[in-house]
Design an enzyme around this catalytic site. Structure first.
Site, PDB file in Angstrom:
ATOM      1  CG  HIS A  66      64.542  23.753  -2.602  1.00 50.12           C
ATOM      2  ND1 HIS A  66      65.800  24.380  -2.679  1.00 50.12           N
ATOM      3  CD2 HIS A  66      63.599  23.889  -3.772  1.00 50.12           C
ATOM      4  CE1 HIS A  66      65.783  23.641  -4.242  1.00 50.12           C
ATOM      5  NE2 HIS A  66      64.920  23.445  -4.939  1.00 50.12           N
ATOM      6  CG  MET A  68      65.278  19.595  -3.952  1.00 50.72           C
ATOM      7  SD  MET A  68      67.059  20.513  -3.530  1.00 50.72           S
ATOM      8  CE  MET A  68      66.368  21.035  -1.489  1.00 50.72           C
ATOM      9  CG  MET A 137      68.627  24.239  -8.368  1.00 52.94           C
ATOM     10  SD  MET A 137      68.257  25.290  -6.355  1.00 52.94           S
ATOM     11  CE  MET A 137      69.661  24.005  -5.593  1.00 52.94           C
ATOM     12  N   GLY A 144      74.589  20.701   0.198  1.00 53.83           N
ATOM     13  CA  GLY A 144      75.106  21.853   0.502  1.00 53.83           C
ATOM     14  C   GLY A 144      76.778  21.977   0.024  1.00 53.83           C
ATOM     15  CB  SER A 198      78.007  25.906   3.868  1.00 54.77           C
ATOM     16  OG  SER A 198      78.271  26.342   2.991  1.00 54.77           O
TER      17      SER A 198
END
Ligand code: DX5
Ligand code: ZN
Length: 228
Positions: A66, A68, A137, A144, A198
């Site tokens: 991913h 970013m 998203m 996170g 998480s």
């Protein structure tokens, strides 16, 4: 599909952390989600291609990168050429997203297009025809452990309808705040692939956490056929 995000793992032990979610064949993680952040497109900085190349050598899990980052038109192709299974770029950052998708596919990767929570879907539907996945998203990208934003599920429902009626062919992926409490709503809205950082790596037994998330998805969507 469940894609644990190594953003929540121990970066000094990435090989072990990948192993920790691999599990029995067909029962562990489907993809390993790797968050590449450049401190420009998002305020945070994580890792880049050299680390991804090392990860590719150490795990059999397909990597789900991913990106970013600013200027994915320049940088994304390197991930595909290195052997990353699924390369996702942000529509807010890509200058020529259609050409980029073609290049990613030509290099052998699946091409993913991601939308930040505030980015509407409709203006990008034509672009999406050139992509294999839509990554919705469900937190502001960059960190996170943030809270899930249920309002993005409207985008998931819209894409699910278009896919189920044969107007579009994409997998729907969701990323941010996915855990035991939020995954069912995402599944009901029509998500195919769930990223969880998480909720997986914060658990005592990451492989067990992956299995538990998958069980919740299956229980929440008895009408859907899930194939491995
Ligand atoms: C956030 C990243 C996510 C992050 C998700 O910008 O894209 O992949 O790791 O972490 P959790 O599951 O903790 O929200
Ligand atoms: Zn991510």
């Amino acid at each position: 599909m469940i894609a644990p995000s190594i953003l929540a793992a121990d970066f000094a032990r990435l090989a072990d952390e990948a192993d920790a979610v691999t599990g029995e064949p067909g029962r562990g993680a489907d993809w390993l989600h790797v968050d590449v952040m450049d401190a420009h497109f998002v305020p945070n900085l994580t890792l880049g291609l050299p680390v991804v190349e090392s990860l590719l050598k150490t795990t059999e899990l397909p990597l789900d990168c991913h990106l970013m980052i600013d200027n994915p038109d320049r940088w994304a192709i390197g991930y595909a050429e290195a052997g990353v299974h699924h390369v996702t770029v942000h529509v807010e950052a890509a200058r020529e997203p259609v050409a980029l998708a073609k290049d990613l596919r030509a290099a052998g990767a699946l091409a993913g297009l991601s939308l930040k929570p505030g980015t509407p879907l409709e203006p990008h539907l034509e672009t999406l025809r050139h992509y294999d996945t839509l990554l919705v998203m469900s937190v502001e990208p960059g960190f996170g452990g943030q809270r899930f934003m249920p309002e993005v599920l409207d985008k998931v429902r819209t894409v699910r309808r278009l896919v189920d009626t044969g107007h579009l062919r994409v997998l729907v992926e969701i990323d941010g705040g996915i855990n035991d409490e939020t995954i069912e709503a995402a599944a009901e809205a029509g998500v195919d692939c769930f990223v969880a950082g998480s909720a997986v790596y914060g658990a005592d037994d990451p492989a067990r956490a992956v299995a538990a998330l998958r069980e919740r998805v299956v229980a929440a969507t008895p009408h859907r056929t899930w194939t491995g």
